[in-house]
Design a protein around this motif. Structure first.
Motif, PDB file in Angstrom:
ATOM      1  N   PHE A  81      -5.952  -0.657   8.781  1.00 10.48           N
ATOM      2  CA  PHE A  81      -7.371  -0.667   9.154  1.00 10.48           C
ATOM      3  C   PHE A  81      -8.249  -1.239   8.055  1.00 10.48           C
ATOM      4  CE2 PHE A  81      -6.977   3.296   6.847  1.00 10.48           C
ATOM      5  CZ  PHE A  81      -8.184   3.445   6.199  1.00 10.48           C
ATOM      6  N   LEU A  82      -7.712  -1.440   6.853  1.00  5.37           N
ATOM      7  CA  LEU A  82      -8.478  -2.066   5.781  1.00  5.37           C
ATOM      8  C   LEU A  82      -8.202  -3.564   5.772  1.00  5.37           C
ATOM      9  CD1 LEU A  82      -7.972   0.520   2.883  1.00  5.37           C
ATOM     10  CD2 LEU A  82      -9.969   0.224   4.346  1.00  5.37           C
ATOM     11  N   PRO A  83      -9.172  -4.384   5.385  1.00  6.64           N
ATOM     12  CA  PRO A  83      -8.953  -5.840   5.377  1.00  6.64           C
ATOM     13  C   PRO A  83      -7.842  -6.235   4.408  1.00  6.64           C
ATOM     14  CG  PRO A  83     -11.002  -5.258   4.246  1.00  6.64           C
ATOM     15  CD  PRO A  83     -10.532  -4.020   4.928  1.00  6.64           C
ATOM     16  N   ALA A  84      -7.096  -7.260   4.798  1.00  6.54           N
ATOM     17  CA  ALA A  84      -5.997  -7.735   3.956  1.00  6.54           C
ATOM     18  C   ALA A  84      -6.533  -8.454   2.728  1.00  6.54           C
ATOM     19  CB  ALA A  84      -5.096  -8.672   4.763  1.00  6.54           C
ATOM     20  N   GLY A  85      -5.797  -8.368   1.626  1.00  2.81           N
ATOM     21  CA  GLY A  85      -6.174  -9.089   0.423  1.00  2.81           C
ATOM     22  C   GLY A  85      -5.853 -10.570   0.556  1.00  2.81           C
ATOM     23  N   ASP A  86      -6.466 -11.385  -0.297  1.00  3.47           N
ATOM     24  CA  ASP A  86      -6.229 -12.833  -0.206  1.00  3.47           C
ATOM     25  C   ASP A  86      -5.056 -13.301  -1.062  1.00  3.47           C
ATOM     26  OD1 ASP A  86      -7.220 -12.924  -2.834  1.00  3.47           O
ATOM     27  OD2 ASP A  86      -9.198 -13.611  -2.221  1.00  3.47           O
ATOM     28  N   ILE A  87      -4.423 -12.393  -1.811  1.00  2.00           N
ATOM     29  CA  ILE A  87      -3.175 -12.747  -2.482  1.00  2.00           C
ATOM     30  C   ILE A  87      -2.078 -12.684  -1.429  1.00  2.00           C
ATOM     31  CG2 ILE A  87      -1.526 -12.119  -4.284  1.00  2.00           C
ATOM     32  CD1 ILE A  87      -3.803 -10.846  -5.828  1.00  2.00           C
ATOM     33  N   ARG A  96       0.920   2.195   0.917  1.00  2.00           N
ATOM     34  CA  ARG A  96       0.044   3.372   0.953  1.00  2.00           C
ATOM     35  C   ARG A  96       0.130   4.033   2.328  1.00  2.00           C
ATOM     36  NH1 ARG A  96      -5.247  -0.579   0.367  1.00  2.00           N
ATOM     37  NH2 ARG A  96      -4.977  -1.684   2.336  1.00  2.00           N
ATOM     38  N   LEU A  97      -0.140   5.324   2.346  1.00  3.03           N
ATOM     39  CA  LEU A  97      -0.262   6.104   3.573  1.00  3.03           C
ATOM     40  C   LEU A  97      -1.617   6.782   3.484  1.00  3.03           C
ATOM     41  CD1 LEU A  97       1.079   7.067   6.184  1.00  3.03           C
ATOM     42  CD2 LEU A  97       2.080   8.956   4.904  1.00  3.03           C
ATOM     43  N   ILE A  98      -2.603   6.242   4.207  1.00  3.06           N
ATOM     44  CA  ILE A  98      -3.990   6.641   3.991  1.00  3.06           C
ATOM     45  C   ILE A  98      -4.664   7.000   5.308  1.00  3.06           C
ATOM     46  CG2 ILE A  98      -4.340   5.376   1.841  1.00  3.06           C
ATOM     47  CD1 ILE A  98      -5.429   3.063   3.441  1.00  3.06           C
ATOM     48  N   LEU A  99      -5.779   7.717   5.187  1.00  2.00           N
ATOM     49  CA  LEU A  99      -6.507   8.223   6.348  1.00  2.00           C
ATOM     50  C   LEU A  99      -7.653   7.290   6.715  1.00  2.00           C
ATOM     51  CD1 LEU A  99      -6.881  10.663   8.330  1.00  2.00           C
ATOM     52  CD2 LEU A  99      -8.573  11.520   6.682  1.00  2.00           C
ATOM     53  N   ASN A 100      -7.698   6.914   8.008  1.00  2.00           N
ATOM     54  CA  ASN A 100      -8.832   6.167   8.534  1.00  2.00           C
ATOM     55  C   ASN A 100      -9.874   7.175   9.022  1.00  2.00           C
ATOM     56  OD1 ASN A 100     -10.682   4.622   9.886  1.00  2.00           O
ATOM     57  ND2 ASN A 100      -9.198   3.545  11.175  1.00  2.00           N
ATOM     58  N   PRO A 101     -11.022   7.265   8.371  1.00  2.00           N
ATOM     59  CA  PRO A 101     -12.010   8.285   8.765  1.00  2.00           C
ATOM     60  C   PRO A 101     -12.631   8.025  10.135  1.00  2.00           C
ATOM     61  CG  PRO A 101     -12.906   6.830   7.081  1.00  2.00           C
ATOM     62  CD  PRO A 101     -11.461   6.481   7.209  1.00  2.00           C
ATOM     63  N   GLU A 102     -12.436   6.821  10.688  1.00  2.00           N
ATOM     64  CA  GLU A 102     -13.012   6.508  11.993  1.00  2.00           C
ATOM     65  C   GLU A 102     -12.232   7.178  13.126  1.00  2.00           C
ATOM     66  OE1 GLU A 102     -15.847   4.872  12.468  1.00  2.00           O
ATOM     67  OE2 GLU A 102     -16.063   4.742  10.291  1.00  2.00           O
ATOM     68  N   ASP A 103     -10.901   7.080  13.086  1.00  2.00           N
ATOM     69  CA  ASP A 103     -10.104   7.687  14.150  1.00  2.00           C
ATOM     70  C   ASP A 103      -9.271   8.868  13.673  1.00  2.00           C
ATOM     71  OD1 ASP A 103      -8.017   6.545  12.727  1.00  2.00           O
ATOM     72  OD2 ASP A 103      -7.587   4.994  14.202  1.00  2.00           O
ATOM     73  N   LEU A 127      -3.537   8.579  10.256  1.00  2.00           N
ATOM     74  CA  LEU A 127      -2.945   8.046   9.045  1.00  2.00           C
ATOM     75  C   LEU A 127      -2.347   6.673   9.341  1.00  2.00           C
ATOM     76  CD1 LEU A 127      -1.097  11.243   7.757  1.00  2.00           C
ATOM     77  CD2 LEU A 127      -3.182  10.258   6.805  1.00  2.00           C
ATOM     78  N   TYR A 128      -2.454   5.768   8.381  1.00  2.00           N
ATOM     79  CA  TYR A 128      -1.901   4.431   8.533  1.00  2.00           C
ATOM     80  C   TYR A 128      -1.017   4.121   7.331  1.00  2.00           C
ATOM     81  CZ  TYR A 128      -5.044   3.273  12.396  1.00  2.00           C
ATOM     82  OH  TYR A 128      -5.681   3.243  13.597  1.00  2.00           O
TER      83      TYR A 128
END
Length: 360
Positions: free
Chosen positions: A148-154, A186-193, A196-197
């Protein structure tokens, strides 16, 4: 800095701000951890029990209480020392092997890009439950290819490789790939829904935008670490029919004498008899092996809290930034760790900048 206790659905239920000191560390390609010291009483003992999830405002990460130690300090106060790790630690409790050939041959080999290799191992183990359906992690999105986070450009490595994996923990398997190809996970929480992603990710190339330097007053109390012990720059890889010599990136083919550091890989069991291109397979295996032996260069430094650079806004884990040392020598490094500290001196943050390179 406020610390939040989460319920079973990862919602904030309590705020904790009366601690003595608190350290929160998140990492690009490893499990994060925390430590908190707080006065022991009925309330805090109820808040910090084994398995409690906690979070902070400046992070998508979630950590789990694992160790609780009650002591008496020099002033005679009862104190709780609480420690734990980020959610990625659960990967240490999942085993990877090929269920179709286990136990005769537990190896599970995947031909894919490095990033997708990590995603497939996670998806099959923790979403599908290919080993055991009880391994499935609740509350985790099945979408492991976007996040859910934008991908890096590397850019992630785009070449398809053969990854030969024997039985091991999912954490070790993932770290093996990240160590070779400089990817993060990473295993992180999307606060919108509130799901975990799991994501494999890279950062952004900010080397011409973000500059850390003592002279710019944005880096202080820095320390430098360089380790070349055990580093190699040449790998001799062989199977039953041929052998190849692999060179580390940037290493000259005429490297010799004390600068020549050789390792080997016996790939006789890794190259199939019907492999249509055994030379390419052998080359990939040699490259993967050699990447494990790069020298490590690490800079730790405290960010000036009144300065212009802020974690999460100006830079993030995995970003490539510019570093200028006291001799005005410029290098380019990745943000591989971020530490938050809150104690009697106030709130501070510490990035770790590092890079792995071949010597010679």
């Amino acid at each position: 800095m406020d610390v939040y206790v989460l319920d079973s659905l990862f919602r904030k239920t309590e705020v904790i701000d009366n601690f003595q000191d608190f350290i929160w560390t998140e990492r690009y390609a490893d499990v994060g951890d925390f430590e908190i010291n707080i006065q022991s009483n009925y309330v805090t003992r109820a808040q910090f029990v084994e398995g409690t999830r906690i979070a902070i405002d400046d992070s998508y990460r979630i950590m789990t209480v694992e160790t609780i130690n009650e002591t008496i300090d020099s002033d005679g106060k009862m104190m709780l020392n609480v420690k734990g790790r980020s959610l990625e630690a659960i990967f240490e409790d999942r085993i990877i092997f090929n269920p179709d050939t286990f136990p005769a041959d537990p190896s599970w080999n995947i031909i894919e890009t490095p990033g997708n290799i990590m995603r497939i191992y996670f998806y099959e183990t923790c979403i599908v439950g290919i080993i055991d359906t009880q391994d499935i992690l609740p509350g985790v999105s099945s979408d492991v290819f976007t996040g859910f986070l934008p991908a890096g450009d590397i850019a992630e490595p785009s070449e398809t490789v053969t990854f030969n994996q024997s039985i091991d923990t999912l954490l070790n398997v993932i770290k093996n790939v990240t160590n070779i190809y400089d990817l993060g996970f990473r295993l992180i929480l999307n606060p919108e829904d509130m799901q975990l992603y799991f994501s494999v990710y890279t950062g952004n190339d900010l080397s011409n935008i973000v500059v850390f330097a003592i002279e710019l007053d944005n880096l202080q109390n820095s320390s430098y670490f360089k380790n070349t012990q055990g580093s190699k720059n040449i790998c001799i890889t062989f199977d039953s029919t041929q052998s190849l010599i692999s060179l580390g990136f940037g290493v000259s083919s005429d490297v010799s004498g004390f600068d020549r550091k050789v390792t080997f890989l016996d790939a006789r069991s890794d190259v199939a008899d019907d492999d249509p291109d055994p030379t390419t397979t052998l080359t990939n295996l040699g490259y993967q092996e050699l990447q494990k032996y790069r020298a490590e260069y690490i800079i730790d430094g405290e960010i000036n809290q009144s300065g212009s650079l802020k974690y999460g806004t100006d830079y993030n884990l995995g970003d490539k930034v510019q570093l200028r040392d006291s001799d005005d020598f410029t290098t380019y490094k990745l943000i591989t760790e971020q530490i938050f500290v809150s104690d009697a001196e106030g709130d501070r943050s510490y990035p770790t900048l590092s890079i792995k390179e071949f010597t010679g």
